[in-house]
Design a protein around this motif. Structure first.
Motif, mmCIF file in Angstrom:
data_model
loop_
_atom_site.group_PDB
_atom_site.id
_atom_site.type_symbol
_atom_site.label_atom_id
_atom_site.label_comp_id
_atom_site.label_asym_id
_atom_site.label_seq_id
_atom_site.Cartn_x
_atom_site.Cartn_y
_atom_site.Cartn_z
ATOM 1 N N LYS A 1 -63.422 -9.496 -20.032
ATOM 2 C CA LYS A 1 -62.623 -8.718 -18.847
ATOM 3 C C LYS A 1 -63.195 -8.646 -17.577
ATOM 4 O O LYS A 1 -62.281 -8.963 -16.373
ATOM 5 C CB LYS A 1 -62.272 -7.247 -19.334
ATOM 6 N N ARG A 2 -64.273 -8.728 -17.272
ATOM 7 C CA ARG A 2 -64.908 -8.753 -15.989
ATOM 8 C C ARG A 2 -64.892 -10.124 -15.639
ATOM 9 O O ARG A 2 -64.382 -10.437 -14.276
ATOM 10 C CB ARG A 2 -66.442 -8.283 -16.016
ATOM 11 N N ALA A 3 -65.144 -11.016 -16.402
ATOM 12 C CA ALA A 3 -64.809 -12.286 -15.980
ATOM 13 C C ALA A 3 -63.632 -12.765 -15.580
ATOM 14 O O ALA A 3 -63.314 -13.745 -14.653
ATOM 15 C CB ALA A 3 -65.350 -13.507 -17.063
ATOM 16 N N ALA A 4 -62.710 -12.239 -16.276
ATOM 17 C CA ALA A 4 -61.152 -12.547 -16.057
ATOM 18 C C ALA A 4 -60.732 -11.892 -14.622
ATOM 19 O O ALA A 4 -59.944 -12.418 -13.885
ATOM 20 C CB ALA A 4 -60.144 -11.945 -17.262
ATOM 21 N N LEU A 5 -61.429 -10.852 -14.505
ATOM 22 C CA LEU A 5 -61.171 -10.057 -13.042
ATOM 23 C C LEU A 5 -61.640 -10.932 -12.075
ATOM 24 O O LEU A 5 -61.001 -11.224 -11.286
ATOM 25 C CB LEU A 5 -61.571 -8.630 -13.090
#
Length: 368
Positions: free
Chosen positions: A336-340
């Motif tokens: 999710k951090r990478a997606a953000l």
């Protein structure tokens, strides 16, 4: 501010009817649909992708924003009229809303990871404690094993000392015990059998005296005269017969006194040997008790070590069992951090690039 369906419809409708600023190229390009050009433009695709991710707004609003995307962001910022600026603002709100939603997801996963970190640390601490307990239990078992070995050796040494003392007592007391037995037999012969013979004719007591007289190695003449003396009644005996009995009593008495002296002189040494045996017996008893106590302590320590080992295995298993859950939590957070980060770099970056583009800059056509 909230992007409503009605406000979006009004803005799009007005934007389509409002001409571009005078003196710009927008009037020349009006006949060419910008949307067709933007299909190959990764920058427009980044913004469109952001709008499509805004699943918390009605689908009709997303459709309207996508329709107004080419006209709003396709127009340089210094050539946009008020309604085009409004469209850009609405798209910006949606993009930032999606970013905020992604950030919420990252924060939620980070909170889960925080809890997982705490649980993992707790399990790690339990494992460390169990391992420390196992080390201590193993050291205690080693110490108890050494103590038990020492107690075994001490018990064996004490038993050997006792056996040695008992053998010394047996050997040392043998002569004294033999003398005591001989003294008792001679006293019986002197005080009982001889006295009866002196008082009356009695062949039975004469026969009882014979073994004792043989032990004394009496003069042969005395041994030869005794049977005839014992066969006579006291009234029939002469001076010679009386002398024979008197001489026999004297010899028996001297031998009894000799043996009594020997026994008395041997008594202190016998007492010392008896004391040594008693001391050795006490030492053996104490060593045996110590050995039993050491064996019990070793057994208890071994059991405690096994319990500690089981606890360590359980703690290690609990930590290992939790690891997939921990890895899943960190993976979800990282994804999710990478997606953000990707959304901020590509989608938000695309929006900001188109939002801030002026008529003096060249519109980008490359990827994010």
């Amino acid at each position: 501010r909230e992007v409503s369906t009605l406000s979006c419809q009004k803005t799009l409708s007005s934007a389509k009817e409002m001409p571009a600023k005078k003196g710009t190229k927008r009037q020349v390009e009006a006949a060419t649909p910008v949307a067709k050009k933007s299909k190959a433009d990764a920058t427009f695709e980044g913004v469109a992708e952001a709008i499509q991710q805004a699943v918390d707004i009605p689908e009709v609003v997303r459709t309207m924003l996508l329709a107004g995307l080419p006209d709003g962001l396709g127009t340089p910022s210094d050539e946009r009229h008020e309604l085009q600026t409004g469209i850009v603002s609405m798209i910006g709100q949606v993009v930032l809303g999606v970013q905020a939603k992604l950030q919420e997801g990252v924060d939620a996963e980070a909170t889960k990871v925080g809890g997982a970190d705490g649980r993992r640390a707790e399990l790690g601490a339990l494992l460390a404690k169990a391992e420390a307990g196992l080390d201590a239990a193993a050291q205690d078992t080693q110490a108890q094993a050494a103590a038990h070995a020492a107690a075994e050796a001490a018990a064996e040494a004490a038993a050997a000392k006792l056996a040695e003392s008992q053998e010394a007592q047996r050997a040392g007391d043998a002569a004294m015990e033999q003398a005591q037995q001989s003294k008792a037999r001679l006293e019986m012969g002197l005080n009982v059998h001889l006295r009866v013979v002196e008082a009356e004719e009695c062949e039975q007591h004469h026969q009882a005296l014979l073994p004792l007289l043989q032990e004394l190695a009496l003069d042969q003449s005395l041994m030869s005269a005794l049977p005839s003396v014992c066969a006579k009644q006291p009234s029939e005996r002469g001076a010679f017969d009386a002398m024979v009995l008197e001489q026999l009593g004297k010899i028996l008495g001297e031998k009894v006194a000799e043996l009594a002296k020997f026994v008395d002189e041997a008594a202190p040494a016998a007492q010392q040997r008896a004391a040594a045996v008693a001391e050795a017996q006490a030492g053996a008893d104490a060593a045996t008790a110590s050995r039993a106590s050491a064996a019990a302590a070793l057994k208890a320590s071994t059991l405690a070590e096994q319990v500690a080992k089981d606890a360590g295995q359980s703690a290690a298993a609990a930590l290992a069992a939790f690891e997939p859950e921990y890895m899943a939590a960190t993976q979800a957070r990282d994804e999710k951090r990478a997606a953000l980060e990707y959304f901020k770099a590509y989608n938000v970056g695309s929006f900001e690039l188109l939002r801030d583009k002026t008529s003096q800059t060249v519109a980008p056509t490359g990827g994010a």
